[in-house]
Motif scaffolding. Sequence first.
Motif, PDB file in Angstrom:
ATOM      1  N   SER A   1       0.862  -1.171   0.000  1.00 61.87           N
ATOM      2  CA  SER A   1       0.000   0.000   0.000  1.00 61.87           C
ATOM      3  C   SER A   1       0.902   1.226   0.000  1.00 61.87           C
ATOM      4  N   THR A   2       0.860   2.010  -1.061  1.00 59.20           N
ATOM      5  CA  THR A   2       1.737   3.183  -1.115  1.00 59.20           C
ATOM      6  C   THR A   2       1.408   4.166  -0.001  1.00 59.20           C
ATOM      7  N   ASP A   3       0.135   4.292   0.371  1.00 63.07           N
ATOM      8  CA  ASP A   3      -0.222   5.191   1.466  1.00 63.07           C
ATOM      9  C   ASP A   3       0.448   4.755   2.759  1.00 63.07           C
ATOM     10  N   LYS A   4       0.431   3.462   3.019  1.00 63.87           N
ATOM     11  CA  LYS A   4       1.069   2.953   4.238  1.00 63.87           C
ATOM     12  C   LYS A   4       2.580   3.150   4.180  1.00 63.87           C
ATOM     13  N   GLU A   5       3.157   2.937   3.021  1.00 64.14           N
ATOM     14  CA  GLU A   5       4.608   3.118   2.878  1.00 64.14           C
ATOM     15  C   GLU A   5       4.996   4.576   3.064  1.00 64.14           C
ATOM     16  N   TRP A   6       4.243   5.492   2.444  1.00 59.35           N
ATOM     17  CA  TRP A   6       4.547   6.919   2.608  1.00 59.35           C
ATOM     18  C   TRP A   6       4.361   7.339   4.054  1.00 59.35           C
ATOM     19  N   ASP A   7       3.332   6.816   4.715  1.00 63.14           N
ATOM     20  CA  ASP A   7       3.116   7.122   6.118  1.00 63.14           C
ATOM     21  C   ASP A   7       4.298   6.630   6.956  1.00 63.14           C
ATOM     22  N   LYS A   8       4.757   5.432   6.657  1.00 65.53           N
ATOM     23  CA  LYS A   8       5.920   4.866   7.366  1.00 65.53           C
ATOM     24  C   LYS A   8       7.153   5.739   7.158  1.00 65.53           C
ATOM     25  N   TRP A   9       7.441   6.068   5.896  1.00 63.20           N
ATOM     26  CA  TRP A   9       8.613   6.908   5.607  1.00 63.20           C
ATOM     27  C   TRP A   9       8.455   8.296   6.229  1.00 63.20           C
ATOM     28  N   GLY A  10       7.260   8.821   6.215  1.00 62.57           N
ATOM     29  CA  GLY A  10       7.017  10.128   6.804  1.00 62.57           C
ATOM     30  C   GLY A  10       7.328  10.178   8.286  1.00 62.57           C
ATOM     31  N   HIS A  11       7.120   9.076   8.948  1.00 64.55           N
ATOM     32  CA  HIS A  11       7.434   8.998  10.367  1.00 64.55           C
ATOM     33  C   HIS A  11       8.895   8.642  10.618  1.00 64.55           C
ATOM     34  N   GLU A  12       9.458   7.788   9.780  1.00 61.89           N
ATOM     35  CA  GLU A  12      10.804   7.267  10.033  1.00 61.89           C
ATOM     36  C   GLU A  12      11.928   8.153   9.498  1.00 61.89           C
ATOM     37  N   ASP A  13      11.767   8.656   8.280  1.00 57.53           N
ATOM     38  CA  ASP A  13      12.862   9.412   7.653  1.00 57.53           C
ATOM     39  C   ASP A  13      12.288  10.307   6.549  1.00 57.53           C
TER      40      ASP A  13
ATOM     41  N   VAL B   1      11.691  11.928   0.521  1.00 54.87           N
ATOM     42  CA  VAL B   1      11.415  12.850  -0.583  1.00 54.87           C
ATOM     43  C   VAL B   1      12.617  12.968  -1.508  1.00 54.87           C
ATOM     44  N   LEU B   2      13.809  13.123  -0.935  1.00 57.12           N
ATOM     45  CA  LEU B   2      15.051  13.220  -1.716  1.00 57.12           C
ATOM     46  C   LEU B   2      16.018  12.154  -1.208  1.00 57.12           C
ATOM     47  N   THR B   3      16.137  11.089  -1.964  1.00 58.78           N
ATOM     48  CA  THR B   3      16.945   9.959  -1.518  1.00 58.78           C
ATOM     49  C   THR B   3      18.428  10.202  -1.742  1.00 58.78           C
ATOM     50  N   SER B   4      18.965  11.055  -0.902  1.00 61.77           N
ATOM     51  CA  SER B   4      20.392  11.348  -0.865  1.00 61.77           C
ATOM     52  C   SER B   4      20.822  11.193   0.587  1.00 61.77           C
ATOM     53  N   ALA B   5      22.000  10.634   0.801  1.00 56.59           N
ATOM     54  CA  ALA B   5      22.464  10.351   2.157  1.00 56.59           C
ATOM     55  C   ALA B   5      22.464  11.586   3.049  1.00 56.59           C
ATOM     56  N   GLU B   6      22.679  12.770   2.468  1.00 55.40           N
ATOM     57  CA  GLU B   6      22.716  13.983   3.293  1.00 55.40           C
ATOM     58  C   GLU B   6      21.363  14.288   3.930  1.00 55.40           C
ATOM     59  N   PHE B   7      20.282  13.692   3.400  1.00 54.52           N
ATOM     60  CA  PHE B   7      18.951  13.948   3.935  1.00 54.52           C
ATOM     61  C   PHE B   7      18.452  12.841   4.857  1.00 54.52           C
TER      62      PHE B   7
ATOM     63  N   ASP C   1      21.308  18.161   9.247  1.00 55.61           N
ATOM     64  CA  ASP C   1      21.590  19.316  10.088  1.00 55.61           C
ATOM     65  C   ASP C   1      20.883  20.518   9.463  1.00 55.61           C
ATOM     66  N   ALA C   2      21.043  21.671  10.047  1.00 53.35           N
ATOM     67  CA  ALA C   2      20.342  22.870   9.559  1.00 53.35           C
ATOM     68  C   ALA C   2      20.717  23.196   8.116  1.00 53.35           C
ATOM     69  N   SER C   3      21.979  22.997   7.766  1.00 53.06           N
ATOM     70  CA  SER C   3      22.428  23.284   6.401  1.00 53.06           C
ATOM     71  C   SER C   3      21.782  22.330   5.396  1.00 53.06           C
ATOM     72  N   ALA C   4      21.728  21.055   5.740  1.00 55.06           N
ATOM     73  CA  ALA C   4      21.090  20.064   4.852  1.00 55.06           C
ATOM     74  C   ALA C   4      19.605  20.348   4.729  1.00 55.06           C
ATOM     75  N   ARG C   5      18.969  20.725   5.826  1.00 50.40           N
ATOM     76  CA  ARG C   5      17.541  21.051   5.786  1.00 50.40           C
ATOM     77  C   ARG C   5      17.302  22.253   4.877  1.00 50.40           C
ATOM     78  N   ASP C   6      18.171  23.255   4.957  1.00 46.60           N
ATOM     79  CA  ASP C   6      18.048  24.410   4.062  1.00 46.60           C
ATOM     80  C   ASP C   6      18.201  23.997   2.598  1.00 46.60           C
ATOM     81  N   ARG C   7      19.165  23.121   2.307  1.00 46.10           N
ATOM     82  CA  ARG C   7      19.364  22.642   0.928  1.00 46.10           C
ATOM     83  C   ARG C   7      18.151  21.852   0.459  1.00 46.10           C
ATOM     84  N   PHE C   8      17.562  21.083   1.345  1.00 39.26           N
ATOM     85  CA  PHE C   8      16.367  20.314   1.009  1.00 39.26           C
ATOM     86  C   PHE C   8      15.249  21.242   0.529  1.00 39.26           C
ATOM     87  N   PHE C   9      14.922  22.253   1.340  1.00 34.46           N
ATOM     88  CA  PHE C   9      13.837  23.155   0.964  1.00 34.46           C
ATOM     89  C   PHE C   9      14.201  24.026  -0.229  1.00 34.46           C
TER      90      PHE C   9
END
Length: 90
Positions: free
Chosen positions: A3-15, A20-26, A32-40
């Motif tokens: 179930s993609t909804d269940k998977e997204w819910d799981k990922w939303g809680h876990e990581d 959203v962006l499958t890069s190790a820095e995220f 950290d704050a710098s990585a979060r800024d790059r994410f947005f």
Amino acid sequence: MLSTDKEWDKWGHEDPYFAVLTSAEFRGSNLDASARDRFFESGENHVAAISGYQESIKTKLSQKPMQFPEFGCFMSAMLYFRKTSSHVAA
């Protein structure tokens, strides 16, 4: 079958950032704050690029309304439109 909804819910809680962006820095452990800024910033840049493309199409087609299809995490789009639009409807 997954179930993609269940998977997204799981990922939303876990990581959530990594989901959203499958890069190790995220990964939560690396975030950290710098990585979060790059994410947005990456989301804002993506939305700006698509909006620019949409503007060029709108001009060519002489359409008034500015609508943006959301295919991703939605948060970056909301941040972008909060800065650039007088009205946002979800």
